[in-house]
Each structure stands twice: as C-alpha cells, then as structure tokens.
Design an enzyme around this catalytic site. Structure first.
Site, PDB file in Angstrom:
ATOM      1  N   LEU A  47      10.413  42.758  51.328  1.00  0.00           N
ATOM      2  CA  LEU A  47       9.468  42.534  50.246  1.00  0.00           C
ATOM      3  C   LEU A  47       8.466  43.679  50.279  1.00  0.00           C
ATOM      4  O   LEU A  47       7.984  44.052  51.350  1.00  0.00           O
ATOM      5  CB  LEU A  47       8.726  41.208  50.438  1.00  0.00           C
ATOM      6  CG  LEU A  47       9.355  39.922  49.890  1.00  0.00           C
ATOM      7  CD1 LEU A  47       8.495  38.723  50.278  1.00  0.00           C
ATOM      8  CD2 LEU A  47       9.510  39.986  48.384  1.00  0.00           C
ATOM      9  N   ASP A  48       8.140  44.238  49.123  1.00  0.00           N
ATOM     10  CA  ASP A  48       7.144  45.305  49.062  1.00  0.00           C
ATOM     11  C   ASP A  48       5.810  44.815  49.627  1.00  0.00           C
ATOM     12  O   ASP A  48       5.504  43.620  49.561  1.00  0.00           O
ATOM     13  CB  ASP A  48       6.931  45.755  47.615  1.00  0.00           C
ATOM     14  CG  ASP A  48       8.151  46.464  47.039  1.00  0.00           C
ATOM     15  OD1 ASP A  48       8.980  46.949  47.820  1.00  0.00           O
ATOM     16  OD2 ASP A  48       8.261  46.519  45.798  1.00  0.00           O
TER      17      ASP A  48
END
EC number: 5.4.99.25
Length: 305
Positions: A47-48
């Site tokens: 996930l960013d």
C-alpha cells in the site's frame, strides 16, 4: 560489551493491520514484527504511504500462503481531486496542470459505467514495477519516462458515494494489479478536467474487511501492557485468507503420506481446483490441487503449529 542477539519467536498466523498514513507497507510490517518478536514475516502486497486500511501481515507458516492473498480481489474508497494532475497521480506529487472543473455528480455518474468490467491500464511511472532491475519510481525520480505495456484489469465495483465541489468519493472493487491512481487519472481525463488521488483507503483484501483490522496504536498498547505474547490474541489462523477454498479432510493414514509428498484420495474432494487440507484432528496441514485422476497433490505444506 557484546550485544546479546535477540531470540525471535517462531509463531504463525495473520494480523490484519489498519495501515496508518505515512507508513510504507514494509515499515508497518517491520514495526509489528518487532512488537511480536516474530522470526519470519511478510506482507501481501504494498500500500502506498498515502494509503491506509487493510494490510494482511503474515508470520511464520502463514507466509507460505501470502501469494494467494496477493492474487485476491481488493476493495478501496478513494477521494478524487478534480481540476489538477500531479506527476505521481496522488497528493504527494508536484502539480503538472490545473484546469477548470465544470462537471458535477450527474456527469460522473454517467461516465462511471465506461470504467466497469475489464479495462486496460498503463501502469504509472511512480510504481514498484521494474525495468531492467530498476523500480520505475526510481527512474521517474531521475526524470526518466519509459514505455510501459498496458495490462488488463477488472473493475468489479465502481460507485460514486459523495460529490462536493471539486472532490468526489468513489468506492472501488477490483482485481489484483489495479492501480487506483491510474483509474482516477483516467476518469479525470474522461471528464475533461484531470484528477488525482487525494485520499485512499483499502477496505477489503480477499476475504478480509476493514472491520476485522487492528490499529498500530492498539498493538503498541497491548505490547506496553503485556509484552510480545500479549499480541498473540490478534493472530488469525494461517489459513484465514483461504476460507473460500474447499476444505478436504484426510484420514490419519492418508495425511501421513500426503505430508511426505504423495498424492492421495479423499472422499470429500471436489473434481478439480485448489483445496485446503486438514488432518483427522481437524488441523490445517497445507494446500493441495486436485489432479485429473481425482487425487490431491500437495502444493504447500506447513509444519505443526
């Protein structure tokens, strides 16, 4: 004085973390691994740092099945900021272009069906995909832009939840490999005003939902009160991410041979596909694949937990 090496615990299971804002997936993993004092750990897809939400963290034997979670469908809620584009496709990037926003809720609703179902996406330069061994985001930071092949993904759900001014909140259900930043950028271009991701929250990963997650603060509090072992209550079984797979039970005799690499038959086996396998004590012992002759071939085995 020589530093004493920390002896890590051999524990297995899955912790569903609500990843906090600003953390990389690996930083979040290493933090929880330290709190657990776990020997082996891995996550199930990045996930960013900008994103929050469901991040399954696998420990011990559960890491053997992380690929199947990585391949599963995902769910997101995202806030689309219309009227601007950035070099990263999200709020952390530099603004490239600013345009007037002359569209409203009805325009967005009318456009969304175009992006449902199978669609083609060109992966963003700011991604972890590699070219000649180099992550694309490193090339992008150096000012390089390379050609990327379009890939097919599936948008199972795309709904407009809110629209106020130049911001719209979307609910997205998608196949693995979908870039929400690219989806938002493409919608923005189709609207004629450009757009980027202002907020992103993963609400589902395979069978796991946001309501099942635990926060980093909760884990830290448990650790402060009871040490490493206090976190064990948050561990889910290693096969938690495979609950939608058929379950096959083996006799004590069959389980012995199966655990030694031999394909065996089971009365409750489906005709084909991947299955979860348990022994005569209802203990999960691995996953297998039903072959053409009806026998179950072992694919990943686990040690006794």
């Amino acid at each position: 004085m020589a530093q004493v090496k920390r002896i890590r615990r051999n524990i297995s299971g899955i912790i569903l973390l609500d990843k906090p804002l600003g953390f990389t997936s690996n930083a979040a993993l290493q933090k929880v691994r330290w709190l657990l004092n776990a020997e082996k750990a891995g996550h199930t897809g990045s996930l960013d740092p900008l994103a929050t939400g469901v991040l399954p963290l696998c420990f011990g034997e559960a890491t053997k099945f992380s690929q199947y979670l990585l391949d599963s469908d995902k769910g997101y809620e995202t806030v689309m900021q219309m009227g601007q584009t950035t070099n990263t496709g999200d709020a952390e990037g530099e603004v490239l272009q600013t345009r007037d926003v002359t569209v409203g809720r009805a325009d967005i609703e009318a456009l969304l069906p175009r992006f449902r179902g199978p669609i083609s996406q060109i992966p963003p330069m700011y991604s972890a995909l590699k070219r000649d061994g180099q992550p694309l985001y490193k090339l992008a930071r150096a000012g390089e832009v390379v050609e990327r092949e379009a890939r097919s993904v599936t948008i199972n759900r795309l709904e407009l939840l809110e629209c106020e001014g130049t911001r719209a909140r979307l609910s997205v259900g998608c196949s693995k490999g979908t870039y929400i930043r690219t989806l938002v950028e493409d919608i923005g271009e189709a609207l004629g005003c450009g757009a980027y991701v202002a907020e992103l929250r993963r609400t589902q990963a395979g069978p796991f939902a946001l309501a099942q997650t635990v926060t980093l603060e909760e884990l830290e509090q448990a650790h402060a009160e009871g040490g490493n072992e206090a976190l064990d209550r948050f561990l889910m079984p290693s096969d938690s991410g495979l609950q939608d797979w058929p379950l096959v039970s083996l006799s004590e005799h069959s389980a012995f041979y199966w655990l030694h690499g031999q394909a065996v038959r089971a009365p409750d086996a489906p005709q084909f596909g991947m299955v979860r396998v348990q022994d005569h004590n209802a203990r999960f012992i691995g996953i297998g694949e039903v072959s053409e002759d009806g026998r179950i071939a072992p694919r990943r085995l686990i040690r006794s937990e």
